[in-house]
Design an enzyme around this catalytic site. Sequence first.
Site, PDB file in Angstrom:
ATOM      1  N   GLY A  28       1.018  -1.260   0.004  1.00  0.00           N
ATOM      2  CA  GLY A  28       0.188   0.110   0.085  1.00  0.00           C
ATOM      3  C   GLY A  28       0.781   1.421   0.098  1.00  0.00           C
ATOM      4  CB  ALA A  75      18.844   6.742 -31.970  1.00  0.00           C
TER       5      ALA A  75
HETATM    6  C1  HXC Z   1      -2.049  -3.129  11.266  1.00  0.00           C
HETATM    7  C2  HXC Z   1      -0.573  -4.892  10.469  1.00  0.00           C
HETATM    8  C3  HXC Z   1      -0.615  -4.261   9.468  1.00  0.00           C
HETATM    9  C4  HXC Z   1      -1.254  -2.883   8.909  1.00  0.00           C
HETATM   10  C5  HXC Z   1       0.839  -6.144   9.356  1.00  0.00           C
HETATM   11  N1  HXC Z   1       0.233  -5.580  10.642  1.00  0.00           N
HETATM   12  N2  HXC Z   1       0.095  -5.028   8.260  1.00  0.00           N
HETATM   13  N3  HXC Z   1      -1.362  -3.963  11.465  1.00  0.00           N
HETATM   14  N4  HXC Z   1      -2.191  -2.387  10.073  1.00  0.00           N
HETATM   15  N5  HXC Z   1      -1.600  -2.547   7.619  1.00  0.00           N
HETATM   16  C6  HXC Z   1       0.491  -6.608  11.996  1.00  0.00           C
HETATM   17  C7  HXC Z   1      -0.190  -7.872  11.753  1.00  0.00           C
HETATM   18  O1  HXC Z   1      -1.233  -8.021  12.418  1.00  0.00           O
HETATM   19  C8  HXC Z   1       0.971  -8.547  13.008  1.00  0.00           C
HETATM   20  O2  HXC Z   1       0.779  -8.383  14.305  1.00  0.00           O
HETATM   21  C9  HXC Z   1       2.347  -7.746  12.591  1.00  0.00           C
HETATM   22  O3  HXC Z   1       1.921  -6.627  11.893  1.00  0.00           O
HETATM   23  C10 HXC Z   1       3.039  -8.766  11.718  1.00  0.00           C
HETATM   24  O4  HXC Z   1       2.365  -9.054  10.164  1.00  0.00           O
HETATM   25  P1  HXC Z   1       2.286 -10.651   9.825  1.00  0.00           P
HETATM   26  O5  HXC Z   1       1.070 -10.387   9.072  1.00  0.00           O
HETATM   27  O6  HXC Z   1       2.308 -11.535  10.875  1.00  0.00           O
HETATM   28  O7  HXC Z   1       3.814 -10.511   8.798  1.00  0.00           O
HETATM   29  P2  HXC Z   1       4.011 -11.317   7.493  1.00  0.00           P
HETATM   30  O8  HXC Z   1       3.229 -12.587   7.469  1.00  0.00           O
HETATM   31  O9  HXC Z   1       5.412 -11.014   7.285  1.00  0.00           O
HETATM   32  O10 HXC Z   1       3.184 -10.526   6.433  1.00  0.00           O
HETATM   33  C11 HXC Z   1       3.387  -9.192   6.326  1.00  0.00           C
HETATM   34  C12 HXC Z   1       2.446  -8.391   5.351  1.00  0.00           C
HETATM   35  C13 HXC Z   1       1.003  -8.646   5.925  1.00  0.00           C
HETATM   36  C14 HXC Z   1       2.463  -8.918   3.983  1.00  0.00           C
HETATM   37  C15 HXC Z   1       2.545  -6.934   5.417  1.00  0.00           C
HETATM   38  O11 HXC Z   1       1.111  -8.405   7.407  1.00  0.00           O
HETATM   39  C16 HXC Z   1      -0.063  -7.816   5.084  1.00  0.00           C
HETATM   40  O12 HXC Z   1      -0.443  -8.490   4.024  1.00  0.00           O
HETATM   41  N6  HXC Z   1      -0.355  -6.906   5.688  1.00  0.00           N
HETATM   42  C17 HXC Z   1      -1.627  -5.713   5.476  1.00  0.00           C
HETATM   43  C18 HXC Z   1      -1.203  -5.125   4.249  1.00  0.00           C
HETATM   44  C19 HXC Z   1      -2.158  -3.909   3.557  1.00  0.00           C
HETATM   45  O13 HXC Z   1      -3.108  -4.666   3.025  1.00  0.00           O
HETATM   46  N7  HXC Z   1      -1.945  -3.120   4.059  1.00  0.00           N
HETATM   47  C20 HXC Z   1      -2.942  -1.816   3.901  1.00  0.00           C
HETATM   48  C21 HXC Z   1      -2.608  -1.154   2.370  1.00  0.00           C
HETATM   49  S1  HXC Z   1      -3.568   0.035   2.031  1.00  0.00           S
HETATM   50  P3  HXC Z   1       0.993  -9.171  15.214  1.00  0.00           P
HETATM   51  O14 HXC Z   1       0.293  -8.536  16.418  1.00  0.00           O
HETATM   52  O15 HXC Z   1       0.373 -10.733  15.066  1.00  0.00           O
HETATM   53  O16 HXC Z   1       2.496  -9.412  15.588  1.00  0.00           O
HETATM   54  C22 HXC Z   1      -2.726   1.358   2.101  1.00  0.00           C
HETATM   55  C23 HXC Z   1      -3.179   2.576   1.569  1.00  0.00           C
HETATM   56  C24 HXC Z   1      -2.253   3.794   1.576  1.00  0.00           C
HETATM   57  O17 HXC Z   1      -1.540   1.344   2.545  1.00  0.00           O
HETATM   58  C25 HXC Z   1      -2.732   4.739   0.179  1.00  0.00           C
HETATM   59  C26 HXC Z   1      -1.869   4.474  -0.920  1.00  0.00           C
HETATM   60  C27 HXC Z   1      -1.986   5.143  -2.044  1.00  0.00           C
END
Ligand code: HXC
Length: 513
Positions: A172, A408
């Site tokens: 994101g 070019a």
């Molecule tokens: C809150 C989060 C988080 C998030 C991860 N965590 N992403 N908490 N908000 N976005 C937390 C998890 O709950 C977990 O907490 C810890 O971080 C580690 O994450 P894991 O999933 O266990 O790690 P991993 O398996 O390595 O996977 C990492 C990851 C995955 C690929 C980043 O966590 C994931 O897909 N996260 C969500 C990504 C996402 O969709 N983000 C929002 C994007 S939208 P605990 O307590 O269990 O340790 C965005 C909008 C911006 O950003 C605008 C753009 C233009």
Amino acid sequence: MSTIKEKHNLFEEKNTNAELSGGQVRIDKQHAAGRKTARERVELLLDPGTFVELDKFVTHRTTDFDMDKTKFLGDGVVSGYGKIDGRLMYVFAQDFTVFGGSLSRANADKIIKVMDLAMKMGAPVIGLNDSGGARIQEGVESLAGYADIFYRNVMSSGVIPQISAILGPCAGGAVYSPAITDFIMMVKENSYMFVTGPDVIKTVTHEEVTQEELGGAMTHNSKSGVAHLTADDDVQAMMMIRELMSFLPSNNMEDPPLKLSTDNINREDKKLNDLIPADPNKPYDMKDLILSVIDDKHFFEIMPYYAQNIIIGFARMGGRPIGIVANQPAYLAGVLDINASTKAARFVRFCDAFNIPLVTLEDVPGFLPGTAQEFGGIIKHGAKLLYAFAEASVPKITLITRKAYGGAYDVMSSKHIGADINYAYPTAEIAVMGPAGAVNIIHRAKLGDREFIAEAVEDYKNNFASPYKAAQMGYIDEIIYPKDTRKKIIQALEMTQNKSKSNPAKKHGNIPL
Ligand code: HXC
């Protein structure tokens, strides 16, 4: 009332807590994954003992989802300032051990604070990214935080260098901010960038793809062109960023830093006289020429795995940092295609924004023909390179080693679009197209007459496939022996070092995006 000792103890306890980030279990997990923690990365990046941390005790302010019960001092980002080779740098490092390094409002405010300081002081910002993107529990507050960062990335673009390292899974907003910065470094097999991850893709498009295939370092360094550099691990990544910074000024009002070199500026290389093969269809490696002419063979290549038909990177000549743009005849004959054009165009604009002279080494048979290129928009993408070179007002030195055919020739920093010194080797062929193609068109009616055509090709080679027509017109300033290349380019760089050229005042141009 607590004693001074108790107050100091409390302070020490808070410091220790802050430095433990998300706790030892998560730190161990980070290490087990082959990654350093945010603080370890900052220590590796900066000169020893120079890091000053800001906002160490900031915590998030969310109460939704019971978040008020889980707070960590620092809230998932380590930020502050320090030095690289004695020069001021601002840095933020997302801390994956705290909510996956995700961006809260408080955490965004810490990043914004260093970005604002960097702009006021005219110093680079280095972002060490390791974050799951917007903190899901904070909703729009987190999105607002990202937008505030994006806005500053854009305002800082071209004013201070902005460097991003991707050091873990970044999703994101954690990829869009780096995308606006100048250079992205990724760690092989341990860092990922995607807008949406494999699970979302599976749901929406039913495609099955691994994290590595979708957004690993080699995907973004060789396929998508999103990233510019790779490292084997966090330690190497930090060392490479230090090296990159050594070529760059701190801001757009400064010149890049000089570095004294013992490499003789008049050094000849007789081997270069034999580098260009007699047969124009035979490849040679342009990197041999680059390494021969620059100081101490020290070439910092950017995007080495992407569009290898063009080479870009930093080096020094006579101690001065330069940006090199060079066609690579050893890959696709050095042709200009969509990827090569966009790769080089962005680099040219970076160098121009930060007062880094451009040295262009040219051996290019033209733009790549074909429907894939035409449908893909080679016209507008090729135009980007033309636009970038024409707009660049830094010293521009061009050397044609062999082919400079067609559009070019114009595009690759020709005299006509503002190059200051244009050299050619005696082996240069400056023409609208290669001899066979030209004769096929001019003498279409006589194509059956093999003898006539062979003679016409020979005639064309002698009259047009040389640097002399262009030299006659003053489009080439000097024809040089290959062995003298280093000396001649350094001469031109010295001559142009006080160049003062400004483009017409405007809000901004309209580069064909
Ligand atoms: C809150 C989060 C988080 C998030 C991860 N965590 N992403 N908490 N908000 N976005 C937390 C998890 O709950 C977990 O907490 C810890 O971080 C580690 O994450 P894991 O999933 O266990 O790690 P991993 O398996 O390595 O996977 C990492 C990851 C995955 C690929 C980043 O966590 C994931 O897909 N996260 C969500 C990504 C996402 O969709 N983000 C929002 C994007 S939208 P605990 O307590 O269990 O340790 C965005 C909008 C911006 O950003 C605008 C753009 C233009």
